[in-house]
Design an enzyme around this catalytic site. Structure first.
Site, mmCIF file in Angstrom:
data_model
loop_
_atom_site.group_PDB
_atom_site.id
_atom_site.type_symbol
_atom_site.label_atom_id
_atom_site.label_comp_id
_atom_site.label_asym_id
_atom_site.label_seq_id
_atom_site.Cartn_x
_atom_site.Cartn_y
_atom_site.Cartn_z
ATOM 1 N N TYR A 142 0.824 -1.214 0.000
ATOM 2 C CA TYR A 142 0.000 0.000 0.000
ATOM 3 C C TYR A 142 0.857 1.264 0.000
ATOM 4 C CZ TYR A 142 -4.671 -1.984 0.935
ATOM 5 O OH TYR A 142 -5.864 -2.628 0.852
ATOM 6 N N LYS A 192 3.629 -15.273 1.552
ATOM 7 C CA LYS A 192 3.816 -16.031 0.304
ATOM 8 C C LYS A 192 5.312 -16.263 0.137
ATOM 9 C CE LYS A 192 2.132 -17.748 -3.597
ATOM 10 N NZ LYS A 192 1.219 -18.913 -3.689
ATOM 11 N N ASP A 225 -2.519 -18.215 -0.218
ATOM 12 C CA ASP A 225 -3.537 -18.910 -1.022
ATOM 13 C C ASP A 225 -4.144 -20.063 -0.218
ATOM 14 O OD1 ASP A 225 -1.037 -20.158 -1.150
ATOM 15 O OD2 ASP A 225 -1.269 -20.829 -3.224
ATOM 16 N N ASP A 253 -11.806 -9.436 4.832
ATOM 17 C CA ASP A 253 -13.120 -9.438 4.166
ATOM 18 C C ASP A 253 -13.656 -10.862 4.061
ATOM 19 O OD1 ASP A 253 -13.093 -6.657 3.655
ATOM 20 O OD2 ASP A 253 -13.983 -6.946 1.667
#
Ligand code: IPM
Ligand code: MG
Length: 360
Positions: A142, A192, A225, A253
């Site tokens: 971000y 990741k 993932d 979310d």
């Protein structure tokens, strides 16, 4: 009892409606309990742009700096989408997070038994779920530099940088382990590391913090993932999830839907000096101004504020109890009603205030 000062930033869309209900709750706490809260409103997001051509106006910044805590509604809406990026509502939200140094974002996902049938997942999968996502909030992709647009291999490209420094990983890891000690003592670090260097470093530092300061906490690691899949397959395996800014945005979310509605999830964003409380949902422009929104995430954010900034665990528990009692009584906004009878945003706020008053 000391008077406390809250900066109230309703923002855009349903923001003013849901914040209005949270302020009713604070009124009850002032009148029937011994809270001495005062508050002052200021603009942020699209409202800030409309008032002062700035999504994080200097007057809002000054108020936030002079307050004990910030309560925020939501920002964004289609009418500001065509503006230059620094003028858009989302830029105001990112700036206040950065300006106040709110690096640790706590997003609890707790499934209420009363709402089991509101989830799209099987009740036996979601019953009893109690997860805390600890999202790093002021760094990562971000905010990473360099970013922008450039000509590359003969075409226009857009690019961003996912970057974490050791100290940034260390401080968020500490917060996650400390939070786990107050819960069921488990942390799952999500990244990741099989692909990204930034994640390799993340994992290395999390392991180091664990070994040197928190070896009593159970630590596991998961690729993002797989974590996205496991959250739906068997959410009860998780206690605290610690992750970076982007992965945390996405996974929180996802986790919210275990509860049946994103309208239920509060959050706290905490730094060294300041703290801000906001629902994790957005400004929902499609239902703005219709008195339909679910104010419970904002009301539960007030509970988090009482707990973490105002040192009033007792009142935090009262507010949470009032929400439970309201749900027990069958009161539902439309997002929770599963097609049956629902009440308005303000009626839900009134019902919580009534339940809270009954606890006095
Ligand atoms: C959130 C929101 C924000 C984010 C947006 C509005 C900038 O999605 O708080 O999760 O991406 O952090
Ligand atoms: Mg988000």
């Amino acid at each position: 009892m000391m008077a406390v000062k809250i900066a109230v930033l309703p923002g855009d869309g349903i923001g003013p409606e849901i914040v209005g209900e949270a302020l009713k709750v604070l009124d009850v706490l002032n009148q029937k309990f011994d809270l001495q809260a005062t508050w002052q409103e200021a603009t942020i997001g699209g409202a800030g742009y409309d008032a002062e051509k700035d999504p994080y106006p200097a007057s809002t910044q000054a108020l936030a700096h002079a307050s004990d805590a910030v309560l925020l509604g939501a920002v964004g809406g289609p009418q500001w989408e065509a503006l230059d990026k620094p003028l858009r509502p989302e830029a105001g939200l990112l700036r206040i997070r950065e300006d106040l140094g709110l690096f640790a974002n706590y997003r609890p996902t707790k499934v209420f038994d009363q709402l089991l049938d509101a989830s799209t997942l099987k009740p036996e999968v979601v019953q009893g779920v109690d997860i805390l996502v600890v999202r790093e909030l002021v760094s990562g992709i971000y905010f990473g530099q360099p970013r922008g647009f450039e000509e590359y291999n003969g075409e226009r490209t857009g690019f961003n940088t996912m970057r974490y420094g050791e100290s940034e990983v260390r401080r968020i890891a500490r917060k996650a382990f400390a939070a786990a000690r107050l819960r069921t003592n488990k942390v799952c670090s999500v990244e990741k590391a099989n692909v990204l260097e930034v994640s390799e470093l993340w994992r290395e530092i999390v392991i180091d913090v664990h070994q040197s300061e928190f070896s009593d906490v159970e630590l596991s690691h998961m690729y993002v993932d797989n974590a996205a899949m496991q959250l739906i397959r068997n959410p009860k395996q998780f206690d605290v999830i610690v992750t970076g800014n982007l992965f945390g945005d996405i996974l929180s979310d996802e986790a919210s839907m275990l509860t049946g509605s994103i309208g239920m999830l509060p959050s706290a964003s905490i730094g060294e000096k300041f703290a801000m409380y906001e629902p994790i949902h957005g400004s929902a422009p499609d239902i703005a101004g219709q008195d339909k929104a679910n104010p419970l995430a904002t009301i539960l954010s007030v509970a988090m504020m009482l707990r973490f900034s105002l040192n009033r665990e007792d009142l935090a528990e009262k507010v949470e109890q009032a929400v439970e009692d309201t749900l027990d009584a069958g009161v539902r906004t439309v997002d929770l009603a599963n097609g049956s009878t629902s009440v308005s945003c303000s009626a839900m706020g009134d019902a919580v205030c009534k339940a809270l008053g009954d606890l006095a």
